[in-house]
Design an enzyme around this catalytic site. Structure first.
Site, PDB file in Angstrom:
ATOM      1  N   GLU A 285       0.987  -1.085   0.286  1.00  0.00           N
ATOM      2  CA  GLU A 285       0.016   0.190   0.185  1.00  0.00           C
ATOM      3  C   GLU A 285       1.294   0.853  -0.414  1.00  0.00           C
ATOM      4  O   GLU A 285       0.426   2.607  -0.421  1.00  0.00           O
ATOM      5  CB  GLU A 285      -1.411  -0.121   1.079  1.00  0.00           C
ATOM      6  CG  GLU A 285      -1.921  -0.858   1.154  1.00  0.00           C
ATOM      7  CD  GLU A 285      -3.258  -0.596   2.223  1.00  0.00           C
ATOM      8  OE1 GLU A 285      -2.952  -0.091   2.530  1.00  0.00           O
ATOM      9  OE2 GLU A 285      -4.449  -0.392   2.263  1.00  0.00           O
ATOM     10  N   HIS A 306       7.813 -26.912  -1.529  1.00  0.00           N
ATOM     11  CA  HIS A 306       6.956 -28.160  -1.845  1.00  0.00           C
ATOM     12  C   HIS A 306       5.707 -27.705  -2.479  1.00  0.00           C
ATOM     13  O   HIS A 306       5.212 -28.095  -2.928  1.00  0.00           O
ATOM     14  CB  HIS A 306       6.771 -28.958  -0.700  1.00  0.00           C
ATOM     15  CG  HIS A 306       7.821 -30.059  -0.511  1.00  0.00           C
ATOM     16  ND1 HIS A 306       8.542 -30.649  -0.497  1.00  0.00           N
ATOM     17  CD2 HIS A 306       8.429 -28.960   0.390  1.00  0.00           C
ATOM     18  CE1 HIS A 306       9.807 -30.914   0.064  1.00  0.00           C
ATOM     19  NE2 HIS A 306       9.267 -30.163   0.999  1.00  0.00           N
ATOM     20  N   LYS A 420     -14.057   0.969  -3.529  1.00  0.00           N
ATOM     21  CA  LYS A 420     -14.520   0.921  -1.637  1.00  0.00           C
ATOM     22  C   LYS A 420     -15.945   1.751  -2.680  1.00  0.00           C
ATOM     23  O   LYS A 420     -17.020   1.935  -2.025  1.00  0.00           O
ATOM     24  CB  LYS A 420     -13.780   2.567  -0.785  1.00  0.00           C
ATOM     25  CG  LYS A 420     -12.939   1.346   0.403  1.00  0.00           C
ATOM     26  CD  LYS A 420     -12.682   2.460   1.341  1.00  0.00           C
ATOM     27  CE  LYS A 420     -12.054   1.304   2.193  1.00  0.00           C
ATOM     28  NZ  LYS A 420     -11.883   2.333   3.618  1.00  0.00           N
TER      29      LYS A 420
HETATM   30  O1  PA5 Z   1      -3.599   1.490   5.669  1.00  0.00           O
HETATM   31  C1  PA5 Z   1      -4.820   1.803   5.622  1.00  0.00           C
HETATM   32  O2  PA5 Z   1      -5.089   3.229   6.215  1.00  0.00           O
HETATM   33  C2  PA5 Z   1      -5.302   1.493   5.430  1.00  0.00           C
HETATM   34  O3  PA5 Z   1      -5.853  -0.495   4.933  1.00  0.00           O
HETATM   35  C3  PA5 Z   1      -6.858   0.739   6.789  1.00  0.00           C
HETATM   36  O4  PA5 Z   1      -6.100   0.177   7.314  1.00  0.00           O
HETATM   37  C4  PA5 Z   1      -8.349  -0.298   6.312  1.00  0.00           C
HETATM   38  O5  PA5 Z   1      -8.623  -0.026   4.872  1.00  0.00           O
HETATM   39  C5  PA5 Z   1      -8.956   0.156   7.344  1.00  0.00           C
HETATM   40  O6  PA5 Z   1      -9.657   1.463   6.951  1.00  0.00           O
HETATM   41  P1  PA5 Z   1     -10.428   2.217   8.549  1.00  0.00           P
HETATM   42  O7  PA5 Z   1      -9.322   1.625  10.027  1.00  0.00           O
HETATM   43  O8  PA5 Z   1     -10.448   3.509   8.777  1.00  0.00           O
HETATM   44  O9  PA5 Z   1     -11.691   1.250   9.151  1.00  0.00           O
END
Ligand code: PA5
Length: 444
Positions: A285, A306, A420
């Site tokens: 990310e 394996h 989303k």
């Molecule tokens: O690293 C990030 O910001 C994302 O992976 C969020 O943690 C994830 O989308 C969950 O978001 P939230 O904590 O707002 O529910």
């Protein structure tokens, strides 16, 4: 230093010129991160977080954890992505430590990390006759997966204990200022822990996001924080040769710009599987932007020899490995002697299993190297709380530097928003009508 790095099996895969260019870039990136002058610096609150965690906050987490333990045998942690993977990584990573202590604390189960009704039904079935509490974790408070699971578990909780008692069994971890969950928790009288606004999801494991579930399961969170603090101390130095995080960032980028576009996190300890999941999110990310970035993958060895072993040995040569070596197990095993030697294994009788595992690591490393796969080796003495905290901070810090080296903002995740928005539109959420129209003819 608690995490050391060896580039012995990597450096022949990039030129001196590339290495020098990357070293220069790494130093610039390090300064940007430390001085908060890089893009996305408003989300670098995690850089000093271990030093800023006050005893008072850790005490509050411990008190809440003890309360949960006194009334529940299960804690359901509801969250996804950065609000899930860090805690899960810690609980799995530290299982051998807890097992060695014969500690039987509260069982922590995870929900809200998918939309499978079979998964949730099974979980509900599993806990319905047990005393349980809920820790819902969402920084934004608007994530569908966690909102859905929270609603379901909250209903079950209220049904089982009534509203007054149910309320005491809910703890909310969310953004300190914004989001619907903050307001709802306040209105409902739930206990709350806050995620600093300057700390993004995947960099939040060393806040209440990770520390509360850890404390509930019997992990010594002060040791985790101590490890992270020591990592901060050891890595906030400009001396490249003695800064393992900068060296790691230099090495992976030197390999990347020499054509190795996939990094495989490898470990010979299965209790690191979820650590690797957390690591993949952290780097994926943070760097996967503008149609570039190193693709993070993982294997657990020797199991995956394996399955994935063939590909690593002889598949497309765009991969490199980062092997995390844990020098000593928490709980040693000895190979027993067999009178009949029916399996021909007596040559290993009385050997430590960790010795055999180590030889496997050597054998695999040599084979992969011969197959053209560079290996960055990270070593740590033990997989206990202290080293978990150290390793988390090590990777976070290296990731911040590495993202800047690739000229991206390592602290946002614009691509995650795309699905989303589509999902809200497809599900008919108010405000997404135009998008829904646009998507109408694009169903599979
Ligand atoms: O690293 C990030 O910001 C994302 O992976 C969020 O943690 C994830 O989308 C969950 O978001 P939230 O904590 O707002 O529910």
């Amino acid at each position: 230093m608690s995490v050391t790095i060896s580039l012995k099996n990597a450096e022949s895969f990039f030129s001196k010129t590339v290495y020098e260019q990357m070293s220069k870039k790494a130093l610039e990136s390090y300064r940007k991160l430390i001085n908060k002058t890089g893009i996305g610096s408003e989300y670098t609150g995690w850089v000093n977080l271990p030093n800023e965690l006050k005893d008072k906050e850790l005490d509050a987490i411990k008190v809440t954890a003890d309360e949960i333990k006194s009334m529940s045998s299960v804690l359901v942690v509801v969250g996804i992505g950065g609000s899930y993977l860090g805690a899960r990584a810690a609980l799995e990573f530290l299982k051998p430590v807890l097992c060695g202590r014969c500690k039987q604390d509260v069982e922590v189960l995870f929900a809200g990390n998918n939309l499978s009704s079979d998964y949730l039904s099974e979980l509900l079935n599993n806990i319905k006759d047990k005393d349980f509490s809920i820790n819902v974790i969402s920084k934004s408070g608007t994530t569908t997966e966690s909102a859905v699971a929270f609603r379901i578990f909250k209903n079950l909780l209220y049904k089982k204990y009534g509203e007054e008692e149910g309320r005491k069994r809910i703890v909310v971890t969310t953004d300190e200022k914004n989001g619907p969950l903050t307001k709802f928790a306040e209105k409902s009288g739930y206990r709350r822990f806050f995620i600093p606004s300057s700390v993004g999801g995947r960099y939040s494991v060393l806040s209440a996001v990770g520390l509360l579930p850890m404390a509930v399961s019997g992990i010594d969170i002060r040791e985790v924080v101590k490890g992270a603090k020591d990592a901060l101390g050891a890595l906030h130095i400009e001396d490249i040769r003695n800064n393992a995080a900068i060296l790691y960032a230099i090495a992976r980028n030197s390999l990347y710009y020499s054509g190795k576009t996939t990094e495989i996190f490898g470990s010979f300890e299965p209790h690191t599987i979820f650590f690797a999941e957390w690591w993949k999110q952290l780097f994926g990310e943070s760097e996967g932007k503008e149609y570039g970035g190193i693709f993070p993958a993982s294997v657990t060895l020797t199991a995956d020899l394996h399955s994935m072993g063939q590909y690593i040995q002889e598949g497309k040569r765009n991969i490199f490995e980062t092997l995390v070596e844990i020098a000593a197990p928490e709980n040693e095993m000895i190979i027993p002697f067999e009178k009949d030697d029916f399996d021909g294994l007596n040559y290993l009788a009385e050997s430590k299993l960790s010795y055999i595992n180590l030889q496997a690591m050597q054998a695999v490393s040599i084979a992969h190297l011969d197959g053209g796969v560079p290996i960055i080796k990270l070593s740590m003495p033990r997989a206990d709380e202290y080293h978990f905290g150290y390793l988390v901070y090590f990777f976070e810090f290296a990731c911040g530097i590495s993202g800047y080296m690739q000229d991206v903002n390592p602290f946002n995740q614009p691509g995650v928003e795309d699905y989303k928005i589509n999902m809200f539109a497809l599900l008919g959420k108010k405000g997404y009508e135009e998008k829904a129209n646009e998507l109408k003819n694009r169903f599979y």
